[in-house]
Write an enzyme that holds these catalytic residues in place. Sequence first.
Site: not given
Length: 358
Positions: A117, A192, A324
């Site tokens: 991420h 997210h 996502e």
Amino acid sequence: MARPPLVLCLSLLALALVSASTASPRKMVGFYELKKGDFCVKVTNWGATIVSVVLPDSKGKLADVVLGFDGLGPYINNSAYFGALVGRVGNRISGARFVLNGKAYRLYVNDGNNSLHGGHRGFSHVIWTVKEKVDGEFPYITLNYHSFDGEQGFPGDLDVDVTYKISGPYELSVTMDAKPGNKATPVNLLQHTYWNLGGHNSGTILSNTVRIFASHVTPTDGHLIPTGEIVSVSGTPYDFLKPMTVGSRINELTGGYDINYVPDSPMDGHGMRKVAMVKDGGSGRAFELWSNQPGVQFYTSNFLKDVKGKGGFVYGPHAALCLETQGFPDAVNHPKFPSIIVNPGEVYKHYMLFKFSF
């Protein structure tokens, strides 16, 4: 012990997070509301995060259907990425490295030997600038972040905008744009949010019915890194081509669902396709998810454990699900995957649309 006033907390946070240079302007952190009737979305410019989505159920009862925290403090160390906008590259990059135009780039390692991420201080853990906030019939907020050349190891400057908009009755659109400077760079932005349509404090999502319009997935190794294959879901617990409850086959997996699907439903005239549907039988709440991206990560909050959330409610495994939309994980290291490289003069565009019903 009494909690200090939120305004004081925000002021202290802003003072603590400014640049050491006295010439740099201070950035303030705040919470912002988008509201249309009894549909309400709240965001913060810390991590461009969705902190709540309130909507009615089939009997008109309102509930907040996303996991999160009370106040700003817990979001600062939000290792679960509740509601955040993650990047510069969401999901995992194997070995925290890639090669682009003959040059090797090494990234911040924050997930075993991998980058996750965007690194330890990705886009989910910075203060975004509020570029525009408009109320009215279709309220929206646009947030901006300038990522500098070399941030977390990624090449080139990158200007990023995200717009959250109530685009219709019980519709939430998310528009993500990114423009590189003078260097090519990978970009894969993810929204997210953790969804529990029964209400954030209603228990697990194992009884939720899910349909994912994808006949293939990108399988992973023991470290959740794609193997490079694209395989059929036929005959596996990953098959959600027909509506199935989350819990119906979850025990056949280790931990739960955490995998990238390859949507195969056709694009509409606007470059969007229906990616997934979710319904909570108890409340009657449901949503359709539409997007223009080649992949969608289905995650059933397998790693949540004793997380103290809103109102003191404790979140555990399978307390929510994430859908996502994204480029394929680790695409920078798999030439056969759709490219996530954005070159100077190009614009990355990522659209999501949540259509809620009840």
